[in-house]
Design an enzyme around this catalytic site. Structure first.
Site, PDB file in Angstrom:
ATOM      1  N   GLU A 173      61.880  43.035  21.096  1.00  0.00           N
ATOM      2  CA  GLU A 173      61.438  42.335  19.884  1.00  0.00           C
ATOM      3  C   GLU A 173      60.078  42.986  19.441  1.00  0.00           C
ATOM      4  O   GLU A 173      59.136  42.137  19.244  1.00  0.00           O
ATOM      5  CB  GLU A 173      61.260  40.691  20.193  1.00  0.00           C
ATOM      6  CG  GLU A 173      62.917  40.111  20.370  1.00  0.00           C
ATOM      7  CD  GLU A 173      62.654  38.810  20.256  1.00  0.00           C
ATOM      8  OE1 GLU A 173      61.516  38.004  20.536  1.00  0.00           O
ATOM      9  OE2 GLU A 173      63.661  38.137  20.318  1.00  0.00           O
ATOM     10  N   GLU A 292      70.568  38.878  22.273  1.00  0.00           N
ATOM     11  CA  GLU A 292      70.004  37.465  22.428  1.00  0.00           C
ATOM     12  C   GLU A 292      70.727  36.708  21.527  1.00  0.00           C
ATOM     13  O   GLU A 292      70.492  36.735  20.218  1.00  0.00           O
ATOM     14  CB  GLU A 292      68.586  37.585  22.479  1.00  0.00           C
ATOM     15  CG  GLU A 292      67.760  38.016  23.471  1.00  0.00           C
ATOM     16  CD  GLU A 292      66.141  37.522  23.645  1.00  0.00           C
ATOM     17  OE1 GLU A 292      65.930  36.610  23.254  1.00  0.00           O
ATOM     18  OE2 GLU A 292      65.411  38.552  24.011  1.00  0.00           O
TER      19      GLU A 292
END
Ligand code: AHR
Length: 503
Positions: A173, A292
């Site tokens: 991320e 995710e």
């Protein structure tokens, strides 16, 4: 009762299902590792401190790959801290989660655990505080046979054979303002490119995943993918997607429709990958790694209190969402979405696996049990194999919040290599059963082996240590097969798995 119809045909093939779409994730966060998979002194712990009862639950789930060690954690992590004699490993502040990492469980221990759990490791490198040098060194440590500094260090630390880790994440991320040493798309794209290059110089057999946006709601979404891919397209294999949903305003129909947004997300990222590929006149097609995904919101408020009260402590009980029945339905629909995009999504990780937003819960010193969301993942992983088929479906629809025409019947189907067909479906209708007719004539003679249904009258029902089977699959209507057409009843608000075999 409402009605719906469906045609299934082997010619409606979407693509081969990569088993890795049933992956999961363990981060050094909360009680995922310490108090989750690892609890020395627990009656079920083996000689290395790993809980055998947890391993059994993971094996039952049939998880082909586990992403590790983060997550946000990885952006401040020194992999070298996690190898060598345990007593000499440093205790470090984990800035991502405001806890202390003891490094008691490290790379060797996790690889051993993964072997026992019958899964492969997908290893993330730190592209926050660190870069290409640390990344190529850990590839050398893990995968080079011997005869170099880091491979010999691995041997010295007790692992003669290489770990042979095939799948690597290039950071985590990196567009997120919360990320330790986040980057701009250009900075990250350049770094990902050079890091992938040197990692593959060490071991050309590995595959690498570049970070897409942290979610579809990030302000830079789309531009991030395009710009960073422009820098690293040639050296990477997959782009990551992350998405979590919550039912904060208690609107079940809108919540159950979130998987429609997930489908858009997948198509958009695939389109951006292809746009960059076209600009580069590249014959290469990138895969997607949805590494995710889950429901995540129940524990948000409680986590703030825990961190406030107990900052820098070890193994804080963070992100311990207790999942209810409607969460299992959405998780089911998210799995259907992954299956319907099997041509592009090659890896996916339910985040996470134990205690932290997880299908498996443990109590320190106590039991282990399956949360509601355990069941759809387990059944999809066990039976959703072979080729994903596009079900041509006629279903009543509904409108909600931001979406129109959401099908009440959400479905995916698979054709296994032995000729067996599995139909997965969610009935999103709050009040009515659906009588579904499935045209299966293209497959010759099929019989229903099992119709398994996950249903509870209360959408907020949960599983607990004391009542672990409150929400669990049960036998459903076996249906009626007539001239290659199956008619079967799917209860209101239910997850259904219908297994059909030849003969
Ligand atoms: O899975 C929990 C966290 O969610 C991960 O550490 C991070 O990557 C994401 O924001």
């Amino acid at each position: 009762m409402k009605t719906a119809s469906m045609i299934l045909d082997r010619d409606f093939a979407i693509g081969r299902i990569d088993r890795r779409i049933y992956g999961s994730f363990i981060e050094h966060l909360g009680r995922a590792v310490y108090g989750g998979i690892y609890e020395p002194g627990h009656p079920a712990a083996d000689g290395n401190g790993f809980r055998r009862d947890v391993i059994a639950m993971v094996r039952r789930l049939s998880v082909p790959v586990v992403r590790y060690p983060g997550g946000n954690f990885v952006s401040g992590f020194h992999w070298e801290d996690s190898v060598g004699p345990r007593a000499e490993r440093p205790r470090r502040l984990d800035l991502a989660w405001a806890t202390t990492e003891t490094n008691e469980v490290g790379l060797h221990e996790f690889v051993d655990w993964a072997r026992q759990a019958d899964t492969d490791v997908m290893y993330a490198v730190n592209l926050g505080t660190r870069g290409a040098d640390a990344a190529r060194n850990v590839v050398e440590y893990a995968n080079h046979p011997s005869g170099s500094f880091f491979s010999d260090l691995r041997v010295q630390n007790g692992a003669k054979e290489p770990f042979n880790i095939k799948l690597w994440c290039l950071g985590n991320e990196m567009d997120g303002p919360w990320q330790i040493c986040g980057k701009t798309a250009f900075e990250y794209g350049r770094l990902a490119n050079e890091t992938a290059k040197v990692m593959k110089l060490v071991d050309p057999s590995i595959e690498v995943v570049a970070c897409g946006s942290s979610s579809r709601e990030m302000p830079g979404y789309g531009a991030w993918e395009y710009q960073m891919l422009d820098e690293c397209y040639d050296n990477i294999d997959y782009v990551s997607l992350h998405r979590y949903y919550g039912n904060r305003d208690h609107n079940t129909p809108a919540f159950l429709a979130r998987s429609v947004e997930m489908e858009l997300f997948i198509r958009e990222v695939a389109s951006i990958c292809d746009a960059v590929g076209a600009k580069k006149r590249s014959p290469k097609k990138l895969g997607l790694s949805f590494d995710e995904w889950n429901v995540w919101y129940h524990s948000n408020a409680q986590d703030q209190e825990i961190v406030k009260a107990d900052k820098w402590n070890r193994a804080l009980p963070l992100l311990e969402d207790i999942y209810n029945f409607e969460d299992a339905l959405l998780v089911g629909s998210m799995l259907l979405t992954l299956l319907r995009n099997a041509d592009r999504v090659k890896i996916a990780c339910l985040a996470q696996l134990v205690n932290v937003i997880a299908p498996i819960m443990t109590r320190n010193g106590g039991g282990v049990w399956a949360q509601t969301i355990y069941w759809p993942l387990m059944q999809a992983s066990r039976y959703g194999r072979g080729t994903s088929l596009r079900p041509v479906t006629q279903s009543p629809t509904y409108d909600c919040a931001d979406l129109e025409g959401v099908p009440l019947l959400d479905a995916a189907a698979t054709l296994d290599d032995d000729g067996s067909v599995t139909l997965f479906a969610v009935n999103r209708d709050l009040a009515e059963d659906i009588a579904l007719t499935v045209d299966l004539r293209a497959f010759g003679t099929l019989r229903v082996v099992e119709h398994s249904v996950l249903h509870h009258d209360d959408v907020k029902a949960v599983n607990t240590e004391a009542a672990p089977d409150t929400v669990a699959p049960a036998a459903g209507d076996p249906g009626v097969m007539e001239n290659g057409r199956l008619t079967v009843r799917m209860p209101s608000l239910s997850w259904n798995v219908i297994r059909l075999a030849k003969g």
